[in-house]
Design a protein around this motif. Structure first.
Motif, short mmCIF file in Angstrom:
data_model
loop_
_atom_site.label_atom_id
_atom_site.label_comp_id
_atom_site.label_asym_id
_atom_site.label_seq_id
_atom_site.Cartn_x
_atom_site.Cartn_y
_atom_site.Cartn_z
N ASN A 47 0.55 -0.51 0.03
CA ASN A 47 0.04 -0.13 -0.17
C ASN A 47 0.68 1.20 0.21
O ASN A 47 0.29 2.21 0.48
N LEU A 48 1.89 1.18 -0.55
CA LEU A 48 2.47 2.58 -0.96
C LEU A 48 2.29 3.84 -1.46
O LEU A 48 1.35 3.64 -2.52
N SER A 49 2.20 4.95 -0.74
CA SER A 49 1.83 6.51 -1.52
C SER A 49 2.43 7.52 -0.44
O SER A 49 2.35 7.40 0.29
N TYR A 50 3.05 7.61 -1.68
CA TYR A 50 3.85 9.49 -0.64
C TYR A 50 4.71 8.71 0.35
O TYR A 50 4.04 9.93 1.49
N MET A 51 5.40 8.35 -0.01
CA MET A 51 6.31 7.49 1.43
C MET A 51 5.36 6.95 2.72
O MET A 51 6.61 6.92 3.87
N PHE A 52 4.59 6.58 2.23
CA PHE A 52 3.61 5.92 3.18
C PHE A 52 3.65 4.59 2.93
O PHE A 52 3.30 4.82 1.85
N GLY A 53 4.19 3.38 3.66
CA GLY A 53 3.70 1.84 3.50
C GLY A 53 2.84 1.36 4.81
O GLY A 53 2.82 2.31 5.69
N CYS A 54 3.09 -0.39 4.67
CA CYS A 54 2.51 -0.25 5.95
C CYS A 54 3.04 -1.95 5.79
O CYS A 54 2.72 -3.12 4.28
N ASP A 55 3.37 -2.32 6.71
CA ASP A 55 3.58 -4.23 6.78
C ASP A 55 2.99 -4.48 7.73
O ASP A 55 2.39 -3.68 8.37
N MET A 56 3.36 -5.56 8.33
CA MET A 56 2.78 -6.76 9.33
C MET A 56 2.51 -5.94 10.24
O MET A 56 1.39 -5.67 10.81
N VAL A 57 3.95 -5.42 11.05
CA VAL A 57 3.46 -4.86 12.14
C VAL A 57 3.16 -3.35 12.12
O VAL A 57 1.95 -3.16 13.49
N SER A 58 3.46 -3.08 11.35
CA SER A 58 2.51 -1.32 11.56
C SER A 58 1.06 -1.52 11.18
O SER A 58 0.27 -1.03 11.87
N PHE A 59 0.78 -2.63 10.47
CA PHE A 59 -0.63 -2.95 10.78
C PHE A 59 -1.94 -2.57 11.53
O PHE A 59 -2.83 -2.57 11.92
N GLY A 60 -0.46 -4.02 12.24
CA GLY A 60 -1.31 -4.30 13.89
C GLY A 60 -1.35 -3.05 14.27
O GLY A 60 -2.95 -2.25 14.85
N PHE A 61 -0.51 -2.02 14.83
CA PHE A 61 -0.60 -1.06 15.52
C PHE A 61 -1.28 0.23 14.85
O PHE A 61 -1.58 0.36 16.03
N ILE A 62 -1.42 -0.03 13.83
CA ILE A 62 -2.60 1.52 13.38
C ILE A 62 -3.52 0.80 13.78
O ILE A 62 -4.55 1.37 14.45
N MET A 63 -4.25 -0.75 13.30
CA MET A 63 -6.15 -0.92 13.80
C MET A 63 -5.53 -0.45 14.89
O MET A 63 -7.11 -0.89 15.80
N LEU A 64 -5.01 -0.99 16.31
CA LEU A 64 -4.84 -1.11 17.90
C LEU A 64 -5.21 0.67 18.02
O LEU A 64 -6.10 0.48 19.09
N SER A 65 -4.69 1.34 17.21
CA SER A 65 -4.79 3.20 17.69
C SER A 65 -6.10 3.29 17.30
O SER A 65 -6.79 4.28 17.93
N ILE A 66 -6.35 2.45 16.11
CA ILE A 66 -7.76 3.10 15.73
C ILE A 66 -9.19 2.28 16.97
O ILE A 66 -9.66 3.32 16.83
N TRP A 67 -9.37 1.37 17.23
CA TRP A 67 -9.31 1.36 17.87
C TRP A 67 -9.49 1.25 19.46
O TRP A 67 -10.81 1.64 20.21
N ILE A 68 -8.31 1.76 19.84
CA ILE A 68 -8.11 2.22 21.44
C ILE A 68 -9.10 4.23 20.95
O ILE A 68 -9.66 4.16 22.31
N CYS A 69 -8.79 4.09 20.25
CA CYS A 69 -9.60 5.82 20.05
C CYS A 69 -10.84 5.60 20.25
O CYS A 69 -11.37 6.93 20.98
N SER A 70 -10.57 5.02 19.51
CA SER A 70 -12.96 5.06 19.16
C SER A 70 -13.40 4.25 20.54
O SER A 70 -14.55 4.97 21.48
#
Length: 446
Positions: A47-70
């Motif tokens: 999912n590379l775009s404008y120097m943003f990307g995602c591998d398995m580690v960041s995927f898990g942590f981003i998901m956790l961030s959205i979940w905890i914030c909600s």
């Protein structure tokens, strides 16, 4: 990855409209469902775009961030009831989520540093603006100075790497191996303080005790994991020197984990007990990452995700008691089973997850960490046994102290748990125990 960033940025105007509190939360849940359905190539950056990307580690942590914030919004219903600077609170949480999202998804080392430090500001606002006691200013200063003191060397280290290589992409750095003592120390210390490692953990209990429930949730859920994520990314290009020096951090974190577990048994404040238990868990995580082997990597990732959900849920429980009794003291929160029998079940479920009982993710994480540390040196077995034993000890101490015993006669009016609170606890507990069914995502392909 850019689309989610725009999703968050366009949510900012919602914060300023009237009666949009639950709408913002619904939008975060919507974003979560979109993000979960993202096609992710597990072996590599995608999912590379404008120097943003995602591998398995960041995927898990981003998901956790959205979940905890909600879930933070769901826990902060009291602010909604009294309309206590509500719009600013929503703006703060959206800003924090943007910072966290960027931290976990940027591929540039300098941008990672920028957002890593930027996430400190909204957290500080939460503690100072919505905290309970006047000591919150001191707690905020502790948080700020501990973190900023070691982050300047990290910045200098990043500039040095750029000067040497003319490249800052985390993905390309893995082909290099820096064998320099000063660079190693400057790159690693910032993350160890953020985790926090024993000796530099003093800001954490202070910050937790003074923070509102949303501040405690984000601190326990995500902020402690930023350090682990940083270590994952940085140790890759400092392998030779890491193999020489990592034993120091392993010893400090394991012995420290044992000391902190003993310290937990002396606490009389519910929040500070849960905060100290976080330090003990993170001690094991640091040990696992520093062994530099595959099991340690997997176990620390798993335990970080599991601990994020479980610790956040326990802070919610402590807050539910605090809202009823206006006190977090264990001496006043006694015999709760008489008043809120249904909440006793939730205390039991989340505390059993905290002491790594099956089927929680913490169990698998701890098994992997024990595996990695004992394969590194059998002597670590002694400390690991003690940490695991005392982890169960302080969990049971907290449970029996709050749920059993003779209740305080001063409690004359009382309301049992609300459906919102039960839903909040369910949403913490469910992913913690259901994700074990899809454990191959966390274990095999990482």
């Amino acid at each position: 990855m850019m689309k989610f960033l725009f999703f968050l940025i366009f949510m900012i105007p919602l914060c300023f409209k009237k009666n949009m509190f639950w709408m913002v939360q619904m939008m975060l849940f919507l974003m979560m469902s979109f993000f979960m359905n993202l096609n992710i190539n597990i072996m590599n950056y995608c999912n590379l775009s404008y120097m943003f990307g995602c591998d398995m580690v960041s995927f898990g942590f981003i998901m956790l961030s959205i979940w905890i914030c909600s879930l933070m919004l769901m826990a902060s219903e009291k602010l909604y009831k009294y309309n206590f600077f509500l719009k600013f609170f929503l703006l703060n949480i959206i800003f924090l989520l943007i910072m966290l999202y960027m931290t976990f998804s940027v591929m540039n080392l300098f941008m990672f540093y920028l957002f890593f430090e930027g996430s400190l500001i909204p957290t500080l606002m939460l503690i100072i603006g919505w905290g309970y006691q006047p000591e919150r200013i001191q707690a905020g200063l502790y948080l700020l100075f501990y973190t900023l003191f070691v982050s300047l060397p990290l910045l200098l280290g990043i500039f040095y790497i750029f000067n040497e290589m003319n490249c800052m992409m985390i993905y390309f750095l893995k082909f290099y191996d820096y064998n320099m003592y000063l660079l190693y120390l400057s790159m690693i210390l910032a993350f160890l303080v953020k985790m926090p490692m024993y000796f530099v953990h003093l800001w954490l209990p202070k910050a937790h005790v003074e923070a509102p429930v949303s501040g405690s949730m984000i601190l326990a859920g995500i902020m402690l994991k930023l350090g682990g994520y940083g270590l994952f990314r940085v140790l890759i290009f400092m392998q030779t020197i890491s193999l020489k020096l990592n034993f120091l951090w392993i010893i400090i974190s394991l012995v420290g984990g044992f000391y902190i577990s003993l310290k937990c048994l002396c606490q009389i404040d519910m929040k500070s007990l849960i905060a100290y238990s976080s330090v003990a868990h993170m001690g094991m995580v640091i040990g696992g990452i520093m062994t530099m082997n595959y099991w340690g990597y997997l176990g620390s990732y798993l335990l970080m995700i599991g601990h994020g959900l479980c610790s956040s849920g326990m802070f919610c429980l402590a807050n539910i008691n605090y809202e009823r009794l206006q006190s977090r003291s264990l001496f006043l929160n006694k015999g709760m089973m008489n008043f809120m029998p249904s909440l006793s079940l939730w205390w039991f479920l989340l505390l059993s997850a905290a002491m790594a009982a099956p089927p929680s993710m913490n169990l698998l994480g701890e098994i992997s960490l024990i595996n990695s540390l004992i394969s590194w040196s059998w002597l670590t077995m002694i400390m690991l046994m003690l940490i695991s034993f005392f982890s169960a000890a302080y969990s049971l101490y907290l449970y029996s102290f709050t749920q059993h015993g003779k209740y305080n006669m001063g409690l004359y009016s009382f309301s049992v748990g609300l459906s919102r609170e039960y839903l909040l606890l369910l949403l913490h507990w469910l992913p913690l125990n259901i994700l074990i069914l899809k454990i191959d995502y966390f274990m095999i392909w990482l």
